[in-house]
Design a protein around this motif. Structure first.
Motif, PDB file in Angstrom:
ATOM      1  N   PRO A 232      64.882  37.909 -25.921  1.00  0.00           N
ATOM      2  CA  PRO A 232      66.340  37.877 -25.639  1.00  0.00           C
ATOM      3  C   PRO A 232      67.094  36.538 -25.887  1.00  0.00           C
ATOM      4  O   PRO A 232      66.531  35.558 -25.881  1.00  0.00           O
ATOM      5  N   TYR A 233      68.232  36.621 -26.503  1.00  0.00           N
ATOM      6  CA  TYR A 233      69.109  35.395 -26.700  1.00  0.00           C
ATOM      7  C   TYR A 233      70.432  35.596 -26.261  1.00  0.00           C
ATOM      8  O   TYR A 233      70.921  36.607 -26.325  1.00  0.00           O
ATOM      9  N   ASP A 234      71.106  34.586 -26.056  1.00  0.00           N
ATOM     10  CA  ASP A 234      72.429  34.625 -25.716  1.00  0.00           C
ATOM     11  C   ASP A 234      73.555  34.669 -26.663  1.00  0.00           C
ATOM     12  O   ASP A 234      74.707  35.316 -26.310  1.00  0.00           O
ATOM     13  N   LYS A 235      73.343  33.973 -27.843  1.00  0.00           N
ATOM     14  CA  LYS A 235      74.278  34.032 -28.581  1.00  0.00           C
ATOM     15  C   LYS A 235      73.738  34.343 -30.202  1.00  0.00           C
ATOM     16  O   LYS A 235      72.480  34.049 -30.118  1.00  0.00           O
ATOM     17  N   ASP A 236      74.497  34.935 -30.825  1.00  0.00           N
ATOM     18  CA  ASP A 236      73.837  35.519 -32.151  1.00  0.00           C
ATOM     19  C   ASP A 236      74.828  35.182 -32.998  1.00  0.00           C
ATOM     20  O   ASP A 236      75.834  35.768 -33.345  1.00  0.00           O
ATOM     21  N   ILE A 237      74.780  34.092 -34.053  1.00  0.00           N
ATOM     22  CA  ILE A 237      75.736  33.397 -34.915  1.00  0.00           C
ATOM     23  C   ILE A 237      75.260  33.430 -36.276  1.00  0.00           C
ATOM     24  O   ILE A 237      74.126  33.160 -36.708  1.00  0.00           O
ATOM     25  N   THR A 238      76.300  33.868 -36.976  1.00  0.00           N
ATOM     26  CA  THR A 238      75.763  34.070 -38.343  1.00  0.00           C
ATOM     27  C   THR A 238      76.416  33.107 -39.170  1.00  0.00           C
ATOM     28  O   THR A 238      77.802  32.993 -39.312  1.00  0.00           O
ATOM     29  N   LEU A 239      76.022  32.002 -40.053  1.00  0.00           N
ATOM     30  CA  LEU A 239      76.626  31.251 -40.834  1.00  0.00           C
ATOM     31  C   LEU A 239      76.352  31.380 -42.391  1.00  0.00           C
ATOM     32  O   LEU A 239      75.000  31.412 -42.648  1.00  0.00           O
ATOM     33  N   ILE A 240      77.328  31.359 -43.060  1.00  0.00           N
ATOM     34  CA  ILE A 240      76.831  31.570 -44.774  1.00  0.00           C
ATOM     35  C   ILE A 240      77.479  30.232 -45.233  1.00  0.00           C
ATOM     36  O   ILE A 240      78.435  29.786 -45.068  1.00  0.00           O
ATOM     37  N   ILE A 307      81.357  26.753 -45.255  1.00  0.00           N
ATOM     38  CA  ILE A 307      80.716  27.517 -44.111  1.00  0.00           C
ATOM     39  C   ILE A 307      81.372  28.666 -43.732  1.00  0.00           C
ATOM     40  O   ILE A 307      82.682  28.451 -43.223  1.00  0.00           O
ATOM     41  N   ASN A 308      80.929  30.039 -43.550  1.00  0.00           N
ATOM     42  CA  ASN A 308      81.860  31.100 -43.451  1.00  0.00           C
ATOM     43  C   ASN A 308      83.334  31.013 -44.001  1.00  0.00           C
ATOM     44  O   ASN A 308      84.270  31.402 -43.355  1.00  0.00           O
ATOM     45  N   LEU A 328      70.686  31.471 -34.426  1.00  0.00           N
ATOM     46  CA  LEU A 328      71.628  31.237 -35.826  1.00  0.00           C
ATOM     47  C   LEU A 328      70.988  32.012 -37.356  1.00  0.00           C
ATOM     48  O   LEU A 328      69.730  31.876 -37.440  1.00  0.00           O
ATOM     49  N   ARG A 329      71.624  32.859 -37.672  1.00  0.00           N
ATOM     50  CA  ARG A 329      71.309  33.495 -38.808  1.00  0.00           C
ATOM     51  C   ARG A 329      71.893  32.835 -39.894  1.00  0.00           C
ATOM     52  O   ARG A 329      73.137  32.729 -40.408  1.00  0.00           O
ATOM     53  N   LEU A 330      71.432  32.033 -40.848  1.00  0.00           N
ATOM     54  CA  LEU A 330      71.395  31.045 -41.893  1.00  0.00           C
ATOM     55  C   LEU A 330      71.286  31.700 -43.260  1.00  0.00           C
ATOM     56  O   LEU A 330      70.252  32.350 -43.696  1.00  0.00           O
ATOM     57  N   ILE A 331      72.654  31.755 -43.994  1.00  0.00           N
ATOM     58  CA  ILE A 331      72.321  32.643 -45.407  1.00  0.00           C
ATOM     59  C   ILE A 331      72.925  31.330 -46.351  1.00  0.00           C
ATOM     60  O   ILE A 331      74.074  31.153 -46.270  1.00  0.00           O
TER      61      ILE A 331
END
Ligand SMILES: [Cu+2]
Length: 426
Positions: A232-240, A307-308, A328-331
C-alpha cells in the motif's frame, strides 16, 4: 392257506430284503456303489443334443455379454463426449459473458488532438499541439484485465496516429499506422481497443511516422492498476518530463502532411522529407519521418523543459505529510536524458518500463531517465522540510540559466507549511 411254494418264496424274499438292508447300512462299499449308480442315472437323463444346445446358448449369452459391455463402453464414451462438449460450451459461455461484461464495462476515453496555445512561462504562449487542450493529455487509468476503448478525434489539419508505449497490443491497434488501421486523417475519428494485461506505468503519443507531434505536446500517461496491490501507498503521483519546442511561427501546416497511407499488405510508407530527398534514399525505410517544412530549413526553436506541461516555478508542489508512503511514476516523454534528483530522501526503484517489480529493490537519490523510460519509485516521507525534485542538468532545470525554471518542483511537508502560516503565539 398258502401253498408250500408260496410260503417258501415269501420266506426267501423277506430274508433277502433283510439281508440287503442289513448289509447296506453296514458296508461303505455299498454306499459308494449307490452314489455311482445315482450319478449314472442322472447322466443318462441328459441327451447329447440337449448338451449341444446348452453350449450354443452359453456361447451366445457370452457374446451378448461382450456386446453389452461394448455398448456400455460406447455409451460411457458418448457420455464423456457430451460432458466434454457441455464443459466446452460452458467455458465458451463464460468467456462470452466475460467478453460482454468487458464490453459493457469497457472504459472509454476520448482524445481530441488539436492545435493549442499553451502558457509555459508568464507571457509566453506557445503554439503547440495537445490532447483535449492540455499538456500532457488526460491520464488513461485502467485496471489490469480491463478493456480500454480509446477514441481519437483528429481535429488537426494533418494526419495523426496513436501508440500505447509499452503495452503489448494487437498489431491492428499498435502496428505501423495505415489506412483503416490507426492512421487518422484530419477530421476523422478512430477507436483503439485493447485489454490491458500488464500492470504498470506507460504512456501514449503519436507513432514514429508523426514524431514531431510528440515534441509539440501530444502525449499523456497510462496507468494500469494491478489487480492485487502488492504494497500500500498513500500517494500515487505521475510526473511527465518533456521538452516543448517553441516555434516563432504557428505549428507548420505541413507537419506530418505527406504521409501516404499504407494499403493492406503494402510494406512501405512513401513520404517526403528534405534530407532524405537530398539523399535520394526515399525507398529504404518504412519509417519516413516528416520534416518541419518541405525543402526549407527548420525554424529556429527555443526549448522549454517541463514537468507535467509546466516549467518551474509553476509546476505544482508535492505536498507530503510525515509518515506517508509515496509512489512516483516518472515518465520521460522528451528527447533528452534527464538526471533526476530528490533532496532529503532515497527513492526505492520498484519498476522500470512497466510492471516488472524489481527484486531486490535498489535505492537512489539520483536516477537517470532515458527518453521514453518510465521508472516507478517509492519513498517514505520521513524527513520533514522543503526539498526539490529536479533535473541535475542545469540547462534542463533553469530557463536559459535563470532559476527557477525548467524541470524542477518543490516537495514540502504540509505540517511545516501549516506551522509557518499559524500566527505566532506569545
Ligand atoms: Cu513511444
Amino acid at each position: 392257506m398258502k401253498s408250500k411254494l408260496s410260503q417258501q418264496f415269501s420266506a426267501s424274499h423277506s430274508s433277502r430284503q433283510s439281508l440287503f438292508s442289513r448289509t447296506a447300512k453296514a458296508d461303505p462299499i455299498f454306499r459308494t456303489l449307490k452314489s455311482a449308480l445315482a450319478a449314472l442315472l442322472v447322466s443318462m437323463t441328459i441327451s447329447p443334443m440337449t448338451a449341444l444346445a446348452d453350449m450354443e446358448e452359453a456361447d451366445s449369452l457370452a457374446e451378448e455379454q461382450v456386446k453389452e459391455k461394448e455398448e456400455l463402453k460406447d455409451m460411457q464414451n458418448e457420455l464423456n463426449d457430451i460432458k466434454g462438449n457441455i464443459s466446452g460450451a460452458l467455458g465458451e459461455l463464460s468467456d462470452l459473458t466475460k467478453k460482454m461484461d468487458n464490453q459493457a464495462n469497457a472504459k472509454e476515453f476520448h482524445l481530441f488532438a488539436r492545435e493549442t496555445g499553451w502558457d509555459t512561462y508568464s507571457g509566453s504562449n506557445v503554439h503547440c499541439l495537445s490532447y483535449n487542450g492540455k499538456i500532457p493529455g488526460p491520464p488513461i487509468v485502467i485496471q489490469e484485465g480491463e478493456l480500454a476503448k480509446i477514441v481519437l478525434h483528429n481535429q488537426m489539419k494533418v494526419s495523426t496516429s496513436l501508440q500505447f508505449h509499452g503495452i503489448v497490443v494487437p498489431h491492428t491497434v499498435g502496428g505501423i499506422p495505415r489506412s483503416g488501421q490507426g492512421l487518422v486523417e484530419p477530421g476523422q475519428t478512430f477507436v483503439f481497443q485493447f485489454v490491458a494485461r500488464q500492470p504498470g506505468t506507460f504512456w501514449y503519443h503519436p507513432q514514429l511516422i508523426h514524431p514531431n507531434q510528440k515534441q509539440l505536446g501530444l502525449y499523456g500517461p497510462i496507468v494500469v492498476q494491478p489487480r492485487l496491490k502488492s504494497r500500500p501507498y498513500d500517494k500515487d503521483i505521475t510526473l511527465i518530463f518533456s521538452e516543448l519546442r517553441k516555434s516563432p511561427q504557428a505549428v507548420p501546416a505541413n507537419v506530418a502532411a505527406k504521409v501516404t497511407p499504407l494499403k493492406a499488405g503494402q510494406a512501405k510508407v512513401k513520404t517526403t522529407t528534405s534530407e532524405e530527398s537530398a539523399e535520394g534514399d526515399q525507398q529504404k525505410s518504412n519509417f519516413r519521418a516528416v520534416a518541419w517544412t518541405d525543402g526549407a530549413t527548420p525554424p529556429e526553436v527555443e526549448t522549454d523543459y517541463l514537468i507535467n506541461g509546466k516549467p518551474a516555478p509553476t509546476v505544482p508542489a508535492i505536498e507530503l505529510r510525515k509518515g506517508e508512503r509515496v509512489k512516483l511514476r516518472l515518465i520521460n516523454a522528451g528527447q533528452e536524458i534527464v538526471p533526476l534528483q530528490l533532496g532529503g530522501h532515497r527513492m526505492e526503484i520498484v519498476a522500470v518500463n512497466g510492471g516488472d517489480r524489481l527484486e531486490p529493490h535498489v535505492f537512489r537519490d539520483t536516477l537517470t531517465l532515458n527518453p521514453s523510460d518510465r521508472v516507478d519509485v517509492e519513498f517514505t516521507a520521513d524527513n520533514p522540510g522543503v526539498w526539490s525534485l529536479c533535473s541535475e542538468s542545469a540547462h534542463q532545470s533553469s530557463r536559459k540559466g535563470r532559476f527557477p525554471g525548467g524541470m524542477a518542483l518543490v516537495v514540502r511537508y504540509s505540517e511545516l507549511r501549516a506551522r509557518q502560516q499559524q500566527p505566532q503565539q506569545e
